[in-house]
Design a protein around this motif. Sequence first.
Motif, short mmCIF file in Angstrom:
data_model
loop_
_atom_site.label_atom_id
_atom_site.label_comp_id
_atom_site.label_asym_id
_atom_site.label_seq_id
_atom_site.Cartn_x
_atom_site.Cartn_y
_atom_site.Cartn_z
N THR A 12 -4.36 3.01 -1.19
CA THR A 12 -3.97 2.40 -2.46
C THR A 12 -5.20 2.31 -3.34
O THR A 12 -6.22 1.73 -2.94
CB THR A 12 -3.39 0.99 -2.24
OG1 THR A 12 -2.30 1.09 -1.33
CG2 THR A 12 -2.91 0.38 -3.55
N GLY A 13 -5.11 2.87 -4.54
CA GLY A 13 -6.22 2.83 -5.48
C GLY A 13 -6.21 1.53 -6.29
O GLY A 13 -5.29 0.71 -6.18
N THR A 14 -7.23 1.37 -7.12
CA THR A 14 -7.31 0.19 -7.98
C THR A 14 -6.17 0.14 -8.99
O THR A 14 -5.85 -0.91 -9.52
CB THR A 14 -8.66 0.14 -8.73
OG1 THR A 14 -8.82 1.36 -9.47
CG2 THR A 14 -9.81 -0.02 -7.75
N ASP A 15 -5.51 1.29 -9.20
CA ASP A 15 -4.35 1.37 -10.10
C ASP A 15 -3.05 0.94 -9.41
O ASP A 15 -1.98 1.02 -9.98
CB ASP A 15 -4.21 2.78 -10.67
CG ASP A 15 -4.04 3.84 -9.58
OD1 ASP A 15 -4.03 3.50 -8.37
OD2 ASP A 15 -3.92 5.02 -9.94
N GLN A 16 -3.16 0.51 -8.13
CA GLN A 16 -2.01 0.10 -7.30
C GLN A 16 -1.05 1.25 -7.01
O GLN A 16 0.11 1.04 -6.66
CB GLN A 16 -1.27 -1.10 -7.91
CG GLN A 16 -2.09 -2.38 -7.87
CD GLN A 16 -2.53 -2.73 -6.45
OE1 GLN A 16 -1.71 -2.93 -5.57
NE2 GLN A 16 -3.84 -2.78 -6.21
N ASP A 95 -2.36 2.86 2.69
CA ASP A 95 -1.68 2.43 1.46
C ASP A 95 -0.68 1.31 1.81
O ASP A 95 0.51 1.50 1.80
CB ASP A 95 -1.02 3.61 0.74
CG ASP A 95 0.15 4.22 1.49
OD1 ASP A 95 0.16 4.16 2.74
OD2 ASP A 95 1.06 4.76 0.83
#
Length: 136
Positions: A12-16, A95
């Motif tokens: 999971t990235g900082t962009d969710q 994720d």
Amino acid sequence: MQNMFRCVRLWTGTDQQSHFEDGVIELELGLRGDALSPKLPLGSASFHETDADPGLGWHPDPARQLVITLSGTLEFETADGRFTLRQGDVLFTEDTSGAGHNWKMIGDAPWRRLYTVLEPDSVVPFRPATSAKTVA
């Protein structure tokens, strides 16, 4: 040539959003001439079989885990695009929050897999394909 397993990492990235990268789990030469990875601390392991696509929709994974495909073919989708898993491929899922990923079964073969939930301190010897020598 060094031995390795194909591995796709989801996180999971900082962009969710869920993202993926193709890579390998490298194996080192063992004492008896076989190739092996370091031992990974696991919380649990379970076998699963899915005969028909359940149509789960977008979802994150419930735990940080390795999912080893024993049979079947799947197409996964994330914010980055799509990738395919086949027999022998390893999926490294991190994720566990955000929008998650989606997958669908390809063909008629059931998806048989082994879920191995990792302990929090488990270090997976994943190496992205951009730095890998060969991806099988």
